[in-house]
Design an enzyme around this catalytic site. Structure first.
Site, mmCIF file in Angstrom:
data_model
loop_
_atom_site.group_PDB
_atom_site.id
_atom_site.type_symbol
_atom_site.label_atom_id
_atom_site.label_comp_id
_atom_site.label_asym_id
_atom_site.label_seq_id
_atom_site.Cartn_x
_atom_site.Cartn_y
_atom_site.Cartn_z
ATOM 1 C CE1 TYR A 146 -3.662 -2.324 4.938
ATOM 2 C CE2 TYR A 146 -3.539 -0.057 4.165
ATOM 3 C CZ TYR A 146 -3.629 -1.414 3.899
ATOM 4 O OH TYR A 146 -3.694 -1.852 2.606
ATOM 5 C CB THR A 174 -0.913 0.018 1.248
ATOM 6 O OG1 THR A 174 -1.556 1.295 1.342
ATOM 7 C CG2 THR A 174 -0.141 -0.215 2.523
#
Ligand code: UDP
Length: 329
Positions: A141, A117
């Protein structure tokens, strides 16, 4: 190749499964179905309903499918939730992924395509974002994905794992035939929420922040069609033939759009306005995130087929119009 798609019943994974089948691969799916939808797995594709941290189940699936390569989409991906539940994110995204890697190596499977990501960069020092920017994630995350990238790099050196990690920007849209699309519960993403607001299925959209240092004051993001995103995972496979190779690619179109641009696009495509109201900034949102996609374009020849926001939004609208309750419809 015999490809096992882990998390293949989820939003991006299910699109990749279809693309892999179309490209001629033999595909199986392993998914714990905590968020994935069994209905999204095409008929004839074996579905192993198991958690990627369950070594015995993963090894059995790898063996039974005679797997050459794993594409791993299985992850918890909600930034806000990761701030509330960091241990859960660490357990799922790091510990269980390490379990998957151990199972792969135990079965002699040494090729992996991994979902990472742009959240691994944190608040980037420059825009557009290149792969060599410092990675300083600002939420759990992003940390879980960065830790896993590091583990993969170690395994490339010690065990000859060959892998590609794609650092995604904002996946959006749905398959062009309207068969599968985005169905999250709860939904937190901008495009589905804007569509639902326009269709009167949800309250007016809240625009999180209008005082950002951007041209119209709202956040800029790089929306990339889920089929374009998925295709890159297949384009990279030939590069993984040599053992011990590690590739990292930013995966976005490189074109930034603001929240107001998205509202206008949904309004144009649906032919009705998106009711919205201006609200406070959402915690943890960087003002702008968009890719310098030149590396993935140069090395993989990857060119997004959906090159305008309206073309992406159109596929999302078609999906939400056809399936008002998503896969439950
Ligand atoms: N956003 C918004 N209202 C919403 C959901 C999102 O204004 O109800 C904004 C959010 O602040 C961000 C952009 O839309 O600037 C994209 O958010 P999304 O959650 O879709 O993806 P993210 O960029 O957080 O991964």
């Amino acid at each position: 190749m015999n490809v096992l798609v882990v998390g293949g019943a989820g939003y991006i994974g299910s699109h990749c499964v279809r693309q892999a089948l179309a490209a001629g691969h033999a595909v199986a799916v392993l998914d714990n179905l905590s968020y994935g939808h069994a209905e999204s797995v095409p008929a004839g594709v074996p579905l192993f309903s198991a958690d990627m941290g369950d070594q015995a189940a993963v090894r059995a699936a790898l063996r039974s499918h005679r797997t050459d390569l794993v594409i791993d989409f299985a992850a918890l991906t909600n930034v806000g939730e990761s701030v509330q539940q960091p241990e859960r994110y660490h357990d799922n995204n790091v510990v269980r992924t390490v379990g998957l890697l151990q199972a792969m190596l135990a079965e002699g499977v040494k090729k992996l395509v991994f979902s990472s990501t742009c959240a691994t960069y944190g608040i980037p020092e420059k825009m557009p974002m290149t792969e060599d920017l410092p990675q300083k994630p600002i939420n759990p995350y992003g940390v879980t994905k960065l830790v896993t990238e590091h583990r993969l790099t170690e395994l490339a050196g010690t065990h000859g794992l060959s892998f590609a990690a794609f650092r995604y920007f904002n996946a959006a849209g749905a398959s062009s035939d309207g068969a599968i699309g985005e169905d999250h519960a709860p939904e937190t993403h901008l495009i589905p929420l804007a569509i639902a607001a326009a269709l009167g299925r949800r309250p007016p959209l809240k625009v999180f922040g209008t005082d950002y240092p951007t041209p119209d004051g709202t956040c800029l993001r790089d929306y990339v069609h889920v089929d374009d995103l998925s295709r890159a995972h297949l384009d990279v496979i030939p590069l993984l033939n040599q053992p011990g190779q590690a590739f990292f690619y930013n995966l976005g179109t490189g074109t930034p759009y603001s929240v107001k641009d998205v509202i206008a696009s949904v309004g144009r495509v649906l032919g009705r306005p998106v009711p919205h109201q201006f609200a406070e900034r959402r915690e943890g949102d960087p003002p702008a995130l968009y890719a310098d996609a030149s590396k993935v374009r140069r090395e993989l020849g990857w060119i997004p087929r959906y090159d305008t926001l309206d073309s992406i939004v159109l596929t999302a609208c078609n999906w939400h119009l056809a399936r008002p309750k998503g896969f439950a419809t």
